[in-house]
Design an enzyme around this catalytic site. Sequence first.
Site, PDB file in Angstrom:
ATOM      1  CG  HIS A  70      -2.012  -1.035   1.100  1.00  0.00           C
ATOM      2  ND1 HIS A  70      -2.996  -1.175   2.042  1.00  0.00           N
ATOM      3  CD2 HIS A  70      -2.268  -1.968   0.148  1.00  0.00           C
ATOM      4  CE1 HIS A  70      -3.819  -2.157   1.680  1.00  0.00           C
ATOM      5  NE2 HIS A  70      -3.386  -2.655   0.539  1.00  0.00           N
ATOM      6  CD  GLU A  72      -1.527   3.184   3.625  1.00  0.00           C
ATOM      7  OE1 GLU A  72      -2.590   2.871   4.186  1.00  0.00           O
ATOM      8  OE2 GLU A  72      -1.415   3.268   2.397  1.00  0.00           O
ATOM      9  CB  CYS A  98      -6.130  -1.292   5.131  1.00  0.00           C
ATOM     10  SG  CYS A  98      -4.405  -1.846   5.224  1.00  0.00           S
ATOM     11  CB  CYS A 101      -1.581   0.644   6.160  1.00  0.00           C
ATOM     12  SG  CYS A 101      -0.978  -0.292   4.731  1.00  0.00           S
TER      13      CYS A 101
END
Length: 146
Positions: A70, A72, A98, A101
Amino acid sequence: MKKEKQLRYDIAYLRMAREWAELSHCKRRKVGALIVKDRMIISDGYNGTPSGFENFCEDEEGYTKWYVLHAEANAILKVAGSTHSCNGATLYITMSPCKDCSKLVHQAGIKRVVYVEGYKDDSGLKFLEKAGVEVLHLDDIDSEVQ
């Protein structure tokens, strides 16, 4: 910093994160992230496959491959290989983190998350709020400040 001035910066960084998302090779969803500390961008990231892998994020059925990172996570991992620290930084991201993360965001010391679009599961946001991370949703960044 005054609230209006901070909002102008928040919107500008979110617009930059949106541009960064366009670098992603993912077809289903492109997500971009910037980590800012003391008004300086210390890292950036977008969703995609790990270094050395083919740039196809989806499998034959159109589902995202499990090993896609992802945005981040990529930005936080980039800081880990630098001389910077995320302690007290702000994460600007086009989609809210999410739950997996969100753990990384909190553990990295990021104190503020500003996002445009909400992820389908809001448990990551709930975790961040419980952890004391300031969360700000700015969904209409194109008409907020002209």
